[in-house]
Design an enzyme around this catalytic site. Structure first.
Site, mmCIF file in Angstrom:
data_model
loop_
_atom_site.group_PDB
_atom_site.id
_atom_site.type_symbol
_atom_site.label_atom_id
_atom_site.label_comp_id
_atom_site.label_asym_id
_atom_site.label_seq_id
_atom_site.Cartn_x
_atom_site.Cartn_y
_atom_site.Cartn_z
ATOM 1 N N HIS A 167 0.793 -1.027 -0.200
ATOM 2 C CA HIS A 167 0.158 -0.198 0.073
ATOM 3 C C HIS A 167 1.093 1.280 -0.056
ATOM 4 O O HIS A 167 1.300 1.758 1.053
ATOM 5 C CB HIS A 167 -0.938 -0.173 1.180
ATOM 6 C CG HIS A 167 -1.952 1.191 1.131
ATOM 7 N ND1 HIS A 167 -3.109 0.531 1.725
ATOM 8 C CD2 HIS A 167 -1.952 2.484 0.510
ATOM 9 C CE1 HIS A 167 -3.897 2.146 1.599
ATOM 10 N NE2 HIS A 167 -3.276 2.894 0.943
ATOM 11 N N ARG A 175 1.797 4.774 -0.115
ATOM 12 C CA ARG A 175 1.334 6.464 0.113
ATOM 13 C C ARG A 175 2.068 7.292 -0.636
ATOM 14 O O ARG A 175 3.347 7.320 -0.638
ATOM 15 C CB ARG A 175 1.087 6.591 1.618
ATOM 16 C CG ARG A 175 -0.156 5.788 2.020
ATOM 17 C CD ARG A 175 -0.234 5.948 3.800
ATOM 18 N NE ARG A 175 -1.634 5.485 3.958
ATOM 19 C CZ ARG A 175 -2.183 4.324 4.335
ATOM 20 N NH1 ARG A 175 -0.926 3.492 4.484
ATOM 21 N NH2 ARG A 175 -3.117 3.731 4.663
ATOM 22 N N GLU A 184 -2.899 -1.620 -3.201
ATOM 23 C CA GLU A 184 -3.711 -0.860 -2.315
ATOM 24 C C GLU A 184 -3.308 0.460 -2.656
ATOM 25 O O GLU A 184 -2.315 0.738 -2.581
ATOM 26 C CB GLU A 184 -3.962 -1.624 -1.193
ATOM 27 C CG GLU A 184 -4.130 -2.713 -0.898
ATOM 28 C CD GLU A 184 -4.508 -3.073 0.885
ATOM 29 O OE1 GLU A 184 -4.851 -4.128 1.062
ATOM 30 O OE2 GLU A 184 -3.812 -2.295 1.571
ATOM 31 N N HIS A 236 -7.798 -6.099 7.335
ATOM 32 C CA HIS A 236 -7.447 -5.132 8.570
ATOM 33 C C HIS A 236 -7.819 -5.630 10.035
ATOM 34 O O HIS A 236 -8.847 -6.193 10.363
ATOM 35 C CB HIS A 236 -8.217 -3.712 8.559
ATOM 36 C CG HIS A 236 -7.681 -2.715 9.164
ATOM 37 N ND1 HIS A 236 -7.113 -1.705 8.562
ATOM 38 C CD2 HIS A 236 -8.054 -2.317 10.250
ATOM 39 C CE1 HIS A 236 -6.805 -0.859 9.359
ATOM 40 N NE2 HIS A 236 -7.415 -1.283 10.544
#
Length: 238
Positions: free
Chosen positions: A45, A47, A72, A192
């Site tokens: 993921h 960012r 993601e 999660h």
């Protein structure tokens, strides 16, 4: 009954690396080893601030991941360009603002349907399977279907929080959401805060579960138990 795949999220490996200059621990080697130890996929993921997985890591990982590669993130222009260039097995769309510490909500697929339709269409045109991160809500799941997505990923934090007090109550909305997804022809992923404590019960109650993506708990467990042993422990629960 679907054979549920375990995708190992290696963001936390990159977090440790980024605490100091250099390349220890090596993110690419961790992915190679995770696959060698039984992982069915690798999740990252990235960012915008690069505080854990960097865009350059994603490109490096594409060269070595031989199982399923799942990227993601929030579909900003830069993210879309990265994903289409890398062409992973799957892209999971997450409504994270850039400052979020971790994913903390699913998409409002009713409100954002047109936006998501456009993004999903771009990824599917590139031959990339799409998944949308959602809350366990039937209306949200039905609206996700209208975006054209292949799968949803159920955001399981509420299950993880409620599991220790009342597992049946905690799992109930996820069973219903998965039932609706099956009716709509959507694949179901989940992630999660899934852990060694709560994963088995979740997987047994969601019979059409395609994939779980686990990072924080799994990498933390690996510090005590070793990566190979930990991955095998999670796999046995599935």
């Amino acid at each position: 009954m679907t054979m549920t795949k375990l995708s190992v999220n290696i963001n936390k490996v990159a977090t440790i690396r980024n605490a100091r200059a250099g390349n220890i621990p090596n993110v690419v080697l961790s992915a190679v080893n995770a696959e060698r130890f039984g992982a069915d996929g690798i999740t990252v993921h990235p960012r915008p601030d690069g505080r854990h997985i960097r865009y350059s890591d994603v490109c490096d990982l594409k060269e070595v991941v031989t199982t399923e590669f799942n990227i993601e993130g929030y579909p900003s222009d830069d993210f879309i360009e990265l994903v289409i260039g890398v062409k992973p097995t799957q892209v999971t769309l997450v409504p994270d603002p850039p400052t979020a510490i971790t994913s903390n909500a699913g998409w409002d697929t009713v409100k954002n349907r047109e936006f998501l339709q456009e993004i999903v269409a771009r990824f599917k045109q590139a031959g990339i399977r799409t998944s949308i991160f959602v809350e366990p809500d039937p209306e949200t799941v039905r609206a996700a279907k209208l975006t054209g997505t292949d799968r949803i990923e159920l955001y399981t934090e509420s299950y993880a929080i409620g599991y220790s007090e009342d597992p049946q109550k905690a799992i109930a909305p996820f069973i219903e959401a998965a039932r609706v997804a099956a009716e709509e022809g959507l694949g179901v992923n989940a992630g999660h805060d899934l852990s060694l404590e709560n994963l088995e019960f979740f997987a047994k109650n969601i019979p059409n579960l395609c994939e779980v993506s686990i990072g924080h708990a799994l990498i933390s467990d690996a510090l005590y138990l070793g990566l190979e042993n930990t991955i095998q422990m999670y796999k046995r629960l599935l």
